[in-house]
Design a protein around this motif. Structure first.
Motif, mmCIF file in Angstrom:
data_model
loop_
_atom_site.group_PDB
_atom_site.id
_atom_site.type_symbol
_atom_site.label_atom_id
_atom_site.label_comp_id
_atom_site.label_asym_id
_atom_site.label_seq_id
_atom_site.Cartn_x
_atom_site.Cartn_y
_atom_site.Cartn_z
ATOM 1 N N UNK B 91 0.872 -1.168 0.000
ATOM 2 C CA UNK B 91 0.000 0.000 0.000
ATOM 3 C C UNK B 91 0.916 1.227 0.000
ATOM 4 N N UNK B 92 0.840 2.051 -1.065
ATOM 5 C CA UNK B 92 1.606 3.300 -1.082
ATOM 6 C C UNK B 92 0.770 4.323 -0.334
ATOM 7 N N UNK B 93 1.190 4.621 0.891
ATOM 8 C CA UNK B 93 0.366 5.487 1.737
ATOM 9 C C UNK B 93 0.454 6.938 1.295
ATOM 10 N N UNK B 94 1.641 7.348 0.859
ATOM 11 C CA UNK B 94 1.777 8.754 0.449
ATOM 12 C C UNK B 94 2.957 8.890 -0.491
ATOM 13 N N UNK B 101 6.752 13.506 -12.743
ATOM 14 C CA UNK B 101 6.995 12.115 -13.087
ATOM 15 C C UNK B 101 7.753 11.370 -11.990
ATOM 16 N N UNK B 102 7.717 11.850 -10.745
ATOM 17 C CA UNK B 102 8.327 11.077 -9.649
ATOM 18 C C UNK B 102 7.630 9.720 -9.593
ATOM 19 N N UNK B 103 8.407 8.683 -9.271
ATOM 20 C CA UNK B 103 7.849 7.335 -9.313
ATOM 21 C C UNK B 103 7.992 6.674 -7.949
ATOM 22 N N UNK B 104 6.937 6.015 -7.471
ATOM 23 C CA UNK B 104 6.997 5.230 -6.243
ATOM 24 C C UNK B 104 6.167 3.985 -6.488
ATOM 25 N N UNK B 105 6.750 2.814 -6.275
ATOM 26 C CA UNK B 105 5.978 1.620 -6.549
ATOM 27 C C UNK B 105 6.770 0.370 -6.248
ATOM 28 N N UNK B 144 -5.358 7.745 -10.756
ATOM 29 C CA UNK B 144 -5.246 8.001 -9.324
ATOM 30 C C UNK B 144 -3.793 8.023 -8.873
ATOM 31 N N UNK B 145 -3.494 8.795 -7.849
ATOM 32 C CA UNK B 145 -2.172 8.810 -7.233
ATOM 33 C C UNK B 145 -2.239 8.168 -5.858
ATOM 34 N N UNK B 146 -1.207 8.409 -5.050
ATOM 35 C CA UNK B 146 -1.193 7.858 -3.696
ATOM 36 C C UNK B 146 -2.285 8.539 -2.880
ATOM 37 N N UNK B 147 -2.914 7.865 -1.899
ATOM 38 C CA UNK B 147 -2.667 6.475 -1.507
ATOM 39 C C UNK B 147 -3.297 5.494 -2.478
ATOM 40 N N UNK B 148 -2.589 4.380 -2.697
ATOM 41 C CA UNK B 148 -3.034 3.405 -3.689
ATOM 42 C C UNK B 148 -2.411 2.052 -3.341
ATOM 43 N N UNK B 149 -3.181 0.986 -3.538
ATOM 44 C CA UNK B 149 -2.650 -0.362 -3.374
ATOM 45 C C UNK B 149 -2.082 -0.814 -4.714
ATOM 46 N N UNK B 150 -0.902 -1.466 -4.652
ATOM 47 C CA UNK B 150 -0.277 -1.963 -5.879
ATOM 48 C C UNK B 150 0.051 -3.439 -5.699
ATOM 49 N N UNK B 218 5.833 6.672 1.312
ATOM 50 C CA UNK B 218 5.656 5.776 2.458
ATOM 51 C C UNK B 218 4.900 4.538 2.003
ATOM 52 N N UNK B 219 5.411 3.367 2.378
ATOM 53 C CA UNK B 219 4.770 2.099 2.013
ATOM 54 C C UNK B 219 4.362 1.393 3.302
ATOM 55 N N UNK B 220 3.203 0.706 3.304
ATOM 56 C CA UNK B 220 2.867 -0.187 4.417
ATOM 57 C C UNK B 220 2.072 -1.365 3.880
ATOM 58 N N UNK B 221 1.621 -2.235 4.788
ATOM 59 C CA UNK B 221 0.925 -3.465 4.405
ATOM 60 C C UNK B 221 1.708 -4.220 3.330
ATOM 61 N N UNK B 222 3.018 -4.417 3.588
ATOM 62 C CA UNK B 222 3.862 -5.103 2.621
ATOM 63 C C UNK B 222 3.687 -6.600 2.800
#
Lengths: 256, 491
Positions: B91-94, B101-105, B144-150, B218-222
């Motif tokens: 879960x990308x919390x923020x 084009x910043x990338x988080x994933x 959609x952007x963060x927060x998002x589940x991937x 920030x990532x959680x629920x990994x």
């Protein structure tokens, strides 16, 4: 009475009795002063970011880009309007020496433009002096580069008048002549912005009549100029002389 | 004695009465336009000058964009090994909006060497969810952007990406093949952020410089399924770079912190190559540059439009015109249609010839694929630029016609149009303030040329159709004034 003096007096009468002359010269002065005030106003506030190093005298003379347009109209019309109304035949009957006539036209028109240009440039200087922009000293013509910028702008306007007159005599058609002069003046600087090759860009700035002629307005970073100030005016003068010569030849050999 | 003259029949013209319907007016306007030499000259000049200047600009423009690296691979990777097939959910919390084009994933990558094959699903601050792979593939997911589940699933060489708003309902983002992916690959969370662009005003234009940005997420629920014994090793953070050396120029290399299964990762750089939108090897708009000749060609178009109005007033022909068709507004509409139509056709020829004539020289000067793909009319933006150029010239001709009808004199009408179209571009480059420059580009008729733009650029002030609308507004205003005045003034 067919001497040069009479030709000049005749041309002066024609020029001063046409209402569009007064309007054009008034537009020249107004645009010089108003555009100068507007351009200096854009400097105010935080609009000018870091690394911004404005050339104040040049900015105060920025009205030239608009103010030269009435000069083009006035000088082109000095020749082409006579062809539209066929007044030219009467004129040539009164003054059969065509080169004398063209010389008289050039003298009268450029004198009128030089006087009005001087007034406009002085107005721009007054605006540049009175508008206090934070952190910059007031514009003073006593500074050699600044004096050159102001004087050079007046000369520039006179040369634009001669160039337009020459093209007018060459083309004999108002719309065609105005469009040709405007194309000569304005297109090179706009296209120059799109050229990515530095060498080519400086070539355009060196040989295009407006970019070269207006390098006389620069008072800072002279080493970055593609062509030295007075030499740039010389480039424009070459254009004006060539246009006048071609115009004179055509004026001489073609039927009116 | 008076004699009456023999009564001769009164003279009657043998020409039948003609209607002055719109079609007839259109025809008479077309006859006038086509039979005047200046129209033909102006149309030919518009084409010739456009092509000539386009060739000159392309001959004098060079680039070395293709000599640079074909991809960048620099990011912070919090990773562990995964054996065989599996599923990875976070879960990308923020995500901080450090760059559009910043990338988080999450990513699966062959190894930790920069440039090795990868597949990733990510969120971006401004461009939604993306599924990307191999520095070339980019599939847009939801906006959609963060927060998002991937979620990433691996099944052999097939990697599928999913996204979800709540972690229960999943949407497919994209599937890619990574042939040759070893059984044991690196799996993890990544953060990166490309350079920002700083635009500064210089005398005579604008210049740009890049600056490093730092992305944070920030990532959680990994969770990794199936959980493998190696997971006991835990998560390791590392900065991946193209050449193995730590990134230079950035304010800080990547960091990560872990607390209660939640991760905060920072990173700088980009993972991109040709085909990934954030990768900009060269930022020149070669289509717009190839069509730049209209800057000169439009002079002839302005002359044509103005003369279509003023020539009739100069010769007095306009009185005949209005005697034949007293409904004056109709005449003006017909004039507009004819002038616009003629210029549109000439403009289409000019823009097509200019675009394709400029290409060989541009390719020779370094504007080659992959950095600069060859423009094709099948590309809607290129088609828009080409047809749009003709449209802009047509509308500009109608604007000039309107100004000519209002002012009735060629010299002043031409000068007024030029003062509105050409002069602002020069003044815009000349003013020291960037925002003033942008507003000049938006509010003057030259905004219409924005229709030539085919890629985003820092100095583009207005969108293609919005810019065209600005030009149309000028033309509409000029024609409206002409319509209003033509009924109130003597011809």
């Amino acid at each position: 009475m067919t001497g040069g003096g009479a030709a000049v007096r005749m041309e002066w009468t024609k020029l001063r009795t046409v209402p569009s002359t007064a309007w054009s010269l008034l537009a020249l002065v107004t645009l010089m002063v108003a555009a100068s005030a507007l351009l200096l106003w854009t400097l105010g506030g935080a609009a000018c970011g870091t690394g911004c190093d404005p050339d104040l005298p040049r900015l105060s003379l920025g009205g030239i880009y608009l103010a030269q347009l009435p000069v083009v109209v006035l000088s082109v019309l000095a020749v082409t309007a006579e062809y539209e109304t066929m007044m030219i035949r009467t004129t040539l009957a009164a003054q059969p020496r065509r080169l004398t006539l063209l010389g008289a036209k050039a003298a009268v028109v450029s004198a009128a433009v030089l006087v009005a240009g001087l007034v406009g440039v002085l107005g721009a200087w007054a605006v540049g002096r009175s508008v206090r922009v934070g952190g910059y000293p007031p514009v003073s013509p006593a500074d050699a580069a600044t004096g050159r910028a102001y004087l050079g702008t007046v000369v520039y306007l006179g040369l634009v008048a001669l160039l337009s007159l020459g093209v007018g005599a060459l083309v004999r058609h108002t719309a065609g002549a105005v469009t040709t002069v405007i194309g000569l003046l304005y297109v090179a600087p706009i296209v120059g912005q799109l050229i990515t090759d530095e060498r080519w860009r400086s070539r355009v700035e060196r040989y295009a009549p407006m970019s070269a002629g207006l390098s006389v307005q620069a008072t800072r970073h002279l080493e970055r100029l593609a062509v030295a100030p007075w030499r740039g005016v010389g480039v424009l003068a070459v254009y004006a002389v060539v246009a006048l010569l071609l115009g004179a030849v055509v004026f001489r050999v073609r039927d009116a | 004695m008076t004699r009456t003259a023999p009564s001769a029949p009164a003279y009657r013209s043998s020409v039948g009465t003609a209607r002055d319907g719109f079609v007839q007016i259109l025809r008479s306007e077309w006859t006038k336009v086509r039979s005047v030499r200046s129209t033909v000259w102006c149309a030919l000049a518009a084409i010739g000058l456009t092509v000539l200047v386009s060739l000159l600009t392309s001959a004098s423009s060079t680039t070395d964009a293709n000599s640079g690296p074909a991809f960048v691979d620099q990011f912070t990777f919090v990773h562990q090994r995964m054996d065989g097939d599996g599923t990875f959910v976070v879960h990308v919390a923020s995500q901080r909006d450090s760059q559009e084009w910043a990338k988080a994933g999450i990513m699966i990558k062959e190894n930790l060497t920069g440039g090795s094959p990868y597949a990733a699903v990510m969120v971006t601050p401004r461009h939604g969810v993306r599924m990307q792979a191999g520095f070339t593939t980019d599939v847009a997911g939801s906006g959609a952007g963060a927060p998002r589940w991937l979620m990433l699933t691996r099944s052999g060489a097939t990697i599928a990406g999913y996204e979800s708003a709540d972690g229960t309902t999943w949407h497919h983002a994209g599937t890619v093949q990574l042939p040759g992916l070893p059984r044991t690959a690196e799996l993890g969370m990544f953060v990166t952020s490309p350079n920002g662009l700083r635009v500064t005003k210089t005398s005579g234009g604008v210049s740009t410089s890049g600056y490093a940005t730092v992305g944070t997420a920030a990532f959680d629920h990994v969770s990794v399924q199936p959980a493998v014994p190696q997971q006991l090793r835990g998560w390791t953070g590392q900065t991946v770079t193209d050449d193995g050396a730590p990134p230079t120029g950035g304010p800080a290399t990547g960091t990560f912190t872990e607390a209660d299964g939640a991760f905060t990762v920072t990173g700088t750089g980009d993972i991109a190559g040709y085909g990934i939108p954030s990768f900009q090897a060269g930022d020149d708009d070669i289509v717009a540059n190839s069509l730049s000749g209209v800057q000169l060609g439009l002079l002839a178009v302005v002359a044509l439009g103005v003369l279509a109005a003023t020539a009739e007033y100069r010769t007095g022909m306009v009185r005949t015109t209005f005697a034949a068709s007293p409904r004056r507004r109709r005449v003006l509409v017909a004039k507009g249609v004819v002038v616009g139509g003629v210029v549109f056709l000439a403009g289409l020829v000019a823009s097509l010839v200019a675009l394709f004539a400029a290409q060989p020289e541009l390719r020779h000067n370094g504007f080659r694929p992959p950095a600069y793909p060859s423009p094709s009319l099948a590309d809607p933006t290129v088609l828009r630029a080409v047809v749009g150029t003709a449209l802009v010239l047509a509308v500009l001709a109608v604007f000039s016609l309107g100004v000519g009808l209002v002012l009735r004199r060629s010299a002043r009408a031409i000068v007024l149009v030029i003062a509105l179209v050409l002069v602002p571009q020069i003044v815009a480059a000349f003013v020291p303030s960037l925002s003033v420059q942008m507003w000049i580009d938006r509010l003057t008729p030259v905004a219409g040329l924005a229709i030539q733009h085919t890629r985003p650029r820092f100095d583009y002030a207005i969108g293609p159709w919005a810019g065209f609308a600005v030009l149309c507004a000028y033309a509409a205003a000029a024609m409206a004034a002409a319509m209003w005045l033509v009924r109130r003034r003597d011809a």
